[in-house]
Write an enzyme that holds these catalytic residues in place. Structure first.
Site, short mmCIF file in Angstrom:
data_model
loop_
_atom_site.label_atom_id
_atom_site.label_comp_id
_atom_site.label_asym_id
_atom_site.label_seq_id
_atom_site.Cartn_x
_atom_site.Cartn_y
_atom_site.Cartn_z
N CYS A 1 -1.58 3.76 13.43
CA CYS A 1 -1.47 2.70 12.15
C CYS A 1 -2.68 3.01 11.38
O CYS A 1 -4.11 2.90 12.04
CB CYS A 1 -1.35 1.37 12.47
SG CYS A 1 -1.56 0.31 11.14
N ASP B 1 -9.40 -0.42 -2.15
CA ASP B 1 -8.15 0.51 -2.27
C ASP B 1 -8.59 1.91 -2.57
O ASP B 1 -9.49 2.05 -3.60
CB ASP B 1 -7.05 -0.21 -3.11
CG ASP B 1 -5.72 0.70 -2.67
OD1 ASP B 1 -4.91 -0.02 -2.34
OD2 ASP B 1 -5.73 1.77 -3.14
N GLY C 1 8.00 -0.72 -2.33
CA GLY C 1 6.71 0.07 -2.27
C GLY C 1 5.95 0.08 -1.38
O GLY C 1 4.80 0.42 -1.42
N HIS D 1 -0.71 -6.47 4.34
CA HIS D 1 -1.85 -6.22 3.67
C HIS D 1 -1.48 -6.91 2.26
O HIS D 1 -0.49 -6.85 1.89
CB HIS D 1 -2.38 -4.82 3.40
CG HIS D 1 -1.32 -3.94 2.76
ND1 HIS D 1 -0.42 -3.31 3.70
CD2 HIS D 1 -1.05 -3.46 1.59
CE1 HIS D 1 0.28 -2.38 2.76
NE2 HIS D 1 0.20 -2.63 1.65
P1 5GP Z 1 1.28 -0.39 -0.16
O1 5GP Z 1 1.92 0.71 -0.87
O2 5GP Z 1 1.76 -0.31 1.33
O3 5GP Z 1 1.81 -1.88 -0.91
O4 5GP Z 1 -0.21 -0.38 -0.02
C1 5GP Z 1 -0.83 0.64 0.54
C2 5GP Z 1 -2.27 0.93 -0.02
O5 5GP Z 1 -3.23 1.40 0.77
C3 5GP Z 1 -2.05 1.65 -1.18
O6 5GP Z 1 -2.52 0.96 -2.49
C4 5GP Z 1 -2.97 2.73 -1.06
O7 5GP Z 1 -3.81 3.39 -2.22
C5 5GP Z 1 -3.86 2.15 0.18
N1 5GP Z 1 -4.41 3.25 1.15
C6 5GP Z 1 -3.63 4.32 1.35
N2 5GP Z 1 -4.71 5.07 2.27
C7 5GP Z 1 -5.85 4.60 2.08
C8 5GP Z 1 -7.03 4.67 2.69
O8 5GP Z 1 -7.10 5.66 3.61
N3 5GP Z 1 -8.09 3.90 2.47
C9 5GP Z 1 -8.02 3.05 1.46
N4 5GP Z 1 -9.05 2.45 1.56
N5 5GP Z 1 -6.93 2.78 0.82
C10 5GP Z 1 -5.72 3.53 1.37
ZN ZN Z 2 -1.95 -1.75 12.06
#
Ligand code: 5GP
Ligand code: ZN
Length: 112
Positions: A4, A30, A91, A98
């Site tokens: 994860c 992010d 998405g 989170h």
């Molecule tokens: P989701 O798309 O699941 O709602 O949000 C996941 C978020 O995690 C995205 O906005 C993406 O830019 C961020 N994210 C993905 N990989 C990483 C990472 O390695 N580091 C950080 N700080 N953010 C990440």
């Molecule tokens: Zn986790």
């Protein structure tokens, strides 16, 4: 949880730009910001998403919202949006609960 991404970030195995941390949650910027200020707040204990919130683990969600209220004040954000995508069609790309916190500009109208 093994494999994860956010569990690895919480454990410090993958570097992140920390905003806030306590015993229950971790907040970090992010990597692909969608607003001038964009950070994520995650529970330290793995929960895969909003659909896995239940009576037994819901307290951490209330705590996270109190942290969002505190940290946004410290960052000087008067207006901001809190978003949690649940499921692929919404998405969600990282399956560790989170909350996105977005602010620092006039945000687009609408919910989708
Ligand atoms: P989701 O798309 O699941 O709602 O949000 C996941 C978020 O995690 C995205 O906005 C993406 O830019 C961020 N994210 C993905 N990989 C990483 C990472 O390695 N580091 C950080 N700080 N953010 C990440
Ligand atoms: Zn986790």
């Amino acid at each position: 949880m093994e494999d994860c991404l956010f569990c690895k970030i919480i454990a410090g195995e993958i570097p992140s730009n920390k905003v806030y941390e306590d015993e229950l949650c971790y907040a970090f910027y992010d990597i692909a910001p969608q607003a001038p200020t964009h950070f994520l707040v995650v529970p330290k204990k793995h929960i895969s998403g909003v659909s896995e919130i239940c009576e037994e683990n819901a307290a951490v969600v209330a705590h996270i919202f109190s942290v969002i209220s505190k940290v946004t004040k410290e960052l000087g954000l008067a207006s901001y949006r809190v978003v949690s995508n649940c499921g692929e069609d919404a998405g969600q790309t990282v399956f560790h609960l989170h909350f996105h916190v977005l602010g620092g500009a006039r945000l687009a109208d609408g919910m989708c």
